[in-house]
Design an enzyme around this catalytic site. Structure first.
Site, PDB file in Angstrom:
ATOM      1  N   CYS A 194       0.839  -1.211   0.000  1.00  0.00           N
ATOM      2  CA  CYS A 194       0.000   0.000   0.000  1.00  0.00           C
ATOM      3  C   CYS A 194       0.872   1.257   0.000  1.00  0.00           C
ATOM      4  CB  CYS A 194      -0.903   0.036   1.232  1.00  0.00           C
ATOM      5  SG  CYS A 194      -1.816  -1.476   1.532  1.00  0.00           S
ATOM      6  N   ARG A 237     -13.281  -0.745  -1.061  1.00  0.00           N
ATOM      7  CA  ARG A 237     -12.234  -0.058  -1.830  1.00  0.00           C
ATOM      8  C   ARG A 237     -10.901  -0.765  -1.678  1.00  0.00           C
ATOM      9  NH1 ARG A 237     -10.348   0.803  -5.493  1.00  0.00           N
ATOM     10  NH2 ARG A 237      -9.260   2.626  -6.342  1.00  0.00           N
ATOM     11  N   CYS A 241      -8.698  -2.215  -4.730  1.00  0.00           N
ATOM     12  CA  CYS A 241      -7.320  -1.789  -4.923  1.00  0.00           C
ATOM     13  C   CYS A 241      -6.382  -2.985  -4.940  1.00  0.00           C
ATOM     14  CB  CYS A 241      -6.930  -0.808  -3.821  1.00  0.00           C
ATOM     15  SG  CYS A 241      -5.433   0.057  -4.203  1.00  0.00           S
TER      16      CYS A 241
END
Lengths: 280, 118
Positions: A194, A237, A241
């Site tokens: 991330c 989300r 992602c």
């Protein structure tokens, strides 16, 4: 005797097992380091800028978003969510009876560490627990009625500073550290973590999309995303992602996914909740 | 009943199948190495690297320009694409395309053929 002394000396060498592991910074110390990093990256950013995320970096998309915000699609969902939330169960009880302050003005404090289970609980999970405790079936966490109710509850927290607490409980700390570990770990065949996109690369573009900084992202969720044509929680989300970067998505509502949300939401501590919001 | 395969029939069959395998599907065969490399680069590299001809390139990574001048040793480029973490000795976010099997060796060579035109 000298052999015993030699053995002790050997064991005290770094890496030999008897030395204590390097202590992780506390969650508060972490937050200071992270805020400092982003302050240096974006020295002019206000709280509003952090919440704007990717729209800071693309005038065209920002003006499109501003146009949508004149009549935001999420408003309809908030109304639906309010009706659903205020509809009693078959047994006559209500969601409000399960939640602190009747659910009003608490969304900005979730997810929370639950001392009873020793795990992280999202507001969505709290809603489902309430349903099951009152003889109703659990709802889908990512789509439909539950995100609608979440949107309503988030609306009642609008403007309140995000306040994710890591209490003085080793299990809470472990959950936070696990979320942090997931955030900074490479996953999938492309080896993206991330932090690769939302830390160093924040403000740059991947293909057609500008990358939002990690601090501030969570203030906007739940969000109505044009791509979904629907309201969705942040874990929806996260899954999208993860798929985008070619990694296997974590399962919503449990384990690592909840710990990740716990860590990630905490990055936005102190920033006004700006949910629900609209995104492409 | 016996069949006699004449020489002319046999040669027609052989020549015909040669034509089919190399001529009828000319579209794939006619792509040069550079063209194939460009296709791969557009699909795999454009997300992060801008280069001539891209329309939706990312800005996360350095643009790909003057590649022959900057990387005269082909092997160096190969190593970067194969495993940039090792080749650049860094925590780069560039995926290890070769090491993780996202491309094979031949595809890396085709990409380099294209990169050398930039």
């Amino acid at each position: 005797m000298k052999y015993i002394l030699a053995a002790i000396a050997y064991l005290l060498l770094p890496g030999m097992g008897a030395t204590p592991a390097v202590a992780e910074p506390s969650p508060d110390a972490d937050l200071e380091i992270y805020r400092d990093y982003f302050k240096k990256r974006f020295p002019d950013f206000t709280a509003e800028n952090y919440s704007l995320g990717m729209y800071n970096f693309n005038e065209d998309k920002r003006s499109q978003w501003e146009a949508i915000m004149d009549f935001p699609p999420y408003e309809v969902v908030v109304e639906t969510g309010e009706k659903l939330f205020n509809t009693p169960f078959k047994n006559g009880k209500t969601y409000a009876e399960c939640l602190q302050n009747g659910g009003i003005g608490i969304a900005h404090t979730y997810p929370r560490f639950d001392a009873e289970t020793g795990k992280i609980k999202t507001l969505s999970m709290a809603i489902n627990e309430c349903r099951e405790a009152n003889g109703e079936t659990a709802l889908n966490l990512l789509k439909g009625d539950l995100p609608a109710m979440l949107a309503y509850l988030a609306e009642t927290s609008r403007g309140k500073p995000i306040d994710i607490e890591v209490p003085d409980d080793p299990r809470a700390l472990a959950a936070y550290q696990d979320g942090k570990r997931i955030y900074f770990t490479r996953r999938g065949p492309r080896g993206f973590a991330c932090y690769h996109c939302h830390w160093e690369a924040a403000g740059s573009r991947i293909r057609g999309n500008e990358l939002s900084p990690a601090i501030g992202q969570a203030t906007n969720f739940p969000a109505y995303r044009s791509k979904w044509g629907a309201m969705g929680p942040i874990q929806r989300r996260y899954k999208g992602c993860m798929r985008n970067v070619g990694a296997k998505p974590l399962k919503e509502g449990e384990g690592g996914m909840n710990n990740l949300e716990y860590f990630h939401r905490r990055l936005s501590n102190g920033l006004p909740s700006n949910a629900p919001n609209n995104r492409f | 009943m016996t069949y006699t395969v004449t020489k002319s029939f046999a040669s027609t069959l052989i020549f015909g199948s040669f034509l089919l395998s190399h001529g009828a599907f000319a579209a794939e065969e006619a792509k040069t190495a550079v063209e194939q490399g460009k296709e791969l680069a557009v699909n795999l590299c454009q997300a992060c690297h801008h280069f001539e001809g891209t329309e939706q390139a990312g800005t996360v990574a350095p643009p790909l320009v003057a590649m022959k001048a900057r990387f005269p040793e082909r092997q160096k480029l190969y190593e970067i694409i194969y495993d940039p973490h090792v080749a650049t000795k860094s925590h780069t976010m560039m995926p290890p395309f070769g090491r993780n099997g996202l491309v094979d060796d031949n595809q890396i060579q085709l990409i380099i053929d294209f990169l050398y035109t930039l």
